[in-house]
Enzyme design. Structure first.
Site, short mmCIF file in Angstrom:
data_model
loop_
_atom_site.label_atom_id
_atom_site.label_comp_id
_atom_site.label_asym_id
_atom_site.label_seq_id
_atom_site.Cartn_x
_atom_site.Cartn_y
_atom_site.Cartn_z
N CYS A 54 0.83 -1.21 0.00
CA CYS A 54 0.00 0.00 0.00
C CYS A 54 0.87 1.26 0.00
O CYS A 54 1.86 1.35 0.73
CB CYS A 54 -0.91 -0.01 1.23
SG CYS A 54 -2.05 1.39 1.25
N CYS A 58 0.40 4.94 6.93
CA CYS A 58 -0.23 4.71 8.24
C CYS A 58 0.78 4.02 9.16
O CYS A 58 1.23 2.90 8.87
CB CYS A 58 -1.48 3.86 8.07
SG CYS A 58 -2.55 4.47 6.74
N CYS A 61 0.50 0.30 10.26
CA CYS A 61 0.03 -0.74 9.33
C CYS A 61 1.12 -1.62 8.72
O CYS A 61 2.04 -1.13 8.06
CB CYS A 61 -0.79 -0.10 8.22
SG CYS A 61 -1.59 -1.36 7.20
N CYS A 98 -16.13 -9.25 5.89
CA CYS A 98 -15.53 -7.96 5.57
C CYS A 98 -14.30 -8.18 4.68
O CYS A 98 -13.36 -8.87 5.09
CB CYS A 98 -15.14 -7.23 6.85
SG CYS A 98 -14.32 -5.66 6.51
N CYS A 130 -19.32 -6.61 3.73
CA CYS A 130 -18.71 -5.34 4.08
C CYS A 130 -17.42 -5.23 3.28
O CYS A 130 -16.77 -6.24 2.99
CB CYS A 130 -18.41 -5.33 5.58
SG CYS A 130 -17.48 -3.89 6.13
N CYS A 190 -19.41 1.67 8.96
CA CYS A 190 -18.62 1.06 10.03
C CYS A 190 -17.38 1.93 10.16
O CYS A 190 -16.58 2.02 9.23
CB CYS A 190 -18.25 -0.37 9.62
SG CYS A 190 -17.10 -1.15 10.75
N ARG A 262 -17.71 -2.95 18.17
CA ARG A 262 -16.93 -4.17 17.91
C ARG A 262 -15.61 -4.19 18.67
O ARG A 262 -14.78 -3.28 18.54
CB ARG A 262 -16.67 -4.32 16.41
CG ARG A 262 -16.00 -5.66 16.05
CD ARG A 262 -15.92 -5.90 14.55
NE ARG A 262 -17.22 -5.83 13.94
CZ ARG A 262 -17.55 -4.96 12.99
NH1 ARG A 262 -16.67 -4.13 12.51
NH2 ARG A 262 -18.77 -4.95 12.51
#
Ligand code: SAM
Ligand code: DTB
Ligand code: SF4
Length: 335
Positions: A54, A58, A61, A98, A130, A190, A262
């Site tokens: 990616c 972040c 991550c 998801c 999702c 979400c 969650r």
């Protein structure tokens, strides 16, 4: 019935967050019990349909290309493999799947066409579908909705002020815009965050203020504990205290009483007793299956044994109807 408010102030949220722990948990449990089905827990299973590489930065991550984390980069998964994984998750008790992609944003290309096919196929299995694919525009959100998507995950992660410390390759505003596009397409939202990033308590409160002051509360709010991954800038963050997790869950439950809260990443480090406390504090959803996206998670069997012990039951898919197939979509989605 508990009043749903959209004008919580930071002072009010802070007052709740800092209450004596047992008072806080008692209050959250009371709010939770005023709303029906408090012993039902929604089980969502994650699948990484496009892993690693990616371009974003972040700091938490493992999938960011710029950090050396040992995560292998994979092209997008074939649709038939996704269907098999979805069936396995359903057999394990999951009602929601998801699908996550390590993308900065959705692009209108063949990979997105494949995601649309995945959404259609998983929807056919009668699971809530999702996706979490990064930023998207209105048109892309609508395409997903037309394919039968139920929810879109897009986390705020931390407060607006703290955001630049964690991510520099996009802004908080970019994130909020995507949430608007998701809402416009009548998908359910979400959106939540991570604790243990080195943020202050004020940052947590500020993030909860942003979420609870949205025009409509997210239908689900994931509270993740940072999973520190070697190679990321946050690899050496100390493990967040379970009491912070309990405070965060309880506060979320009180200020967004109808939302599914969650208990997300970080459960492998938590004992059964610690998780029980989180359920008592109003958590009513988990990610199940032995992997989150790239890091470990308890197995379905372990979780089923925990549910049995605690008297919890998995919530069925589309319990209140499918958006588009019911008279009152708003009601179906909110309850
Ligand atoms: N790329 C998309 C995006 O950023 O929205 C979707 C996938 S991304 C991995 C989804 C979410 O996973 C992030 O927003 C973050 O909240 C969470 N996450 C990622 N790494 C994590 C970690 N090490 N610990 C806890 N949560 C994490
Ligand atoms: C969310 O809030 N947490 C999930 C899901 N939404 C996409 C992801 C957690 C990822 C943890 C790190 C990993 O497994 O790569
Ligand atoms: Fe990319 Fe999402 Fe990871 Fe950020 S959180 S690096 S956008 S996969």
């Amino acid at each position: 019935m508990t009043e749903v408010r959209y004008n919580w102030t930071k002072e009010e949220i802070a007052e709740i967050y800092h209450r004596p722990l047992l008072d806080l948990v008692y209050e959250a449990a009371t709010v939770h019990r005023e709303n029906k089905d408090y012993s039902e827990v929604q089980i969502s299973s994650l699948i990484s349909i496009k892993t690693g590489g990616c371009p974003e930065d972040c700091a938490y991550c493992p999938q960011a290309a710029r950090y050396n984390t040992g995560v292998d980069v994979h092209a997008i998964m074939p649709v038939n493999e996704v269907i098999l994984a979805a069936q396995k998750a359903k057999d394990g008790g999951a009602s929601r799947l998801c699908m996550g992609a390590a993308w900065r944003e959705v692009r209108d290309n063949r990979d997105f066409d494949k995601v649309i096919d995945m959404v259609k196929a998983v929807n056919e299995l009668d699971m809530e579908v999702c996706c979490t694919l990064g930023m998207l525009n209105e048109h892309q959100a609508q395409r997903l909705a037309d394919a039968g998507l139920y929810a879109y995950n897009h986390n705020l992660d931390t407060s607006e002020d703290d955001y630049k410390r964690i991510i520099t390759t996009r802004t908080y505003d970019d994130r909020l815009k995507t949430l608007e596009h998701v809402r416009k397409a009548k998908l359910t939202v979400c959106s939540g965050g991570i604790i243990g990033l080195g943020e202050t308590v004020e940052d947590r409160i500020s993030m909860l203020k942003t979420l609870s002051n949205l025009p409509k509360h997210p239908e689900s709010v994931p509270i993740n504990a940072l999973v520190p991954v070697q190679g990321t800038p946050l690899a050496d963050q100390p493990r967040v205290s379970v009491w912070d997790m309990v405070r965060m869950i309880a506060t979320t439950r009180i200020i967004m009483p109808k939302t599914v809260v969650r208990l997300s990443a970080g459960r492998t480090e938590m004992s059964l007793v610690e998780q029980a406390f989180c359920f008592m504090a109003g958590a009513n959803s988990i990610f199940a299956g032995e992997k989150l996206l790239t890091t470990p998670n308890p197995s379905f069997d372990t979780d089923m044994a925990m549910f049995e012990l605690l008297g919890l039951t998995p919530r069925k898919a589309f319990k209140n109807g499918r958006p588009g197939k019911v008279e009152n979509v708003e009601e179906a989605v909110e309850s």
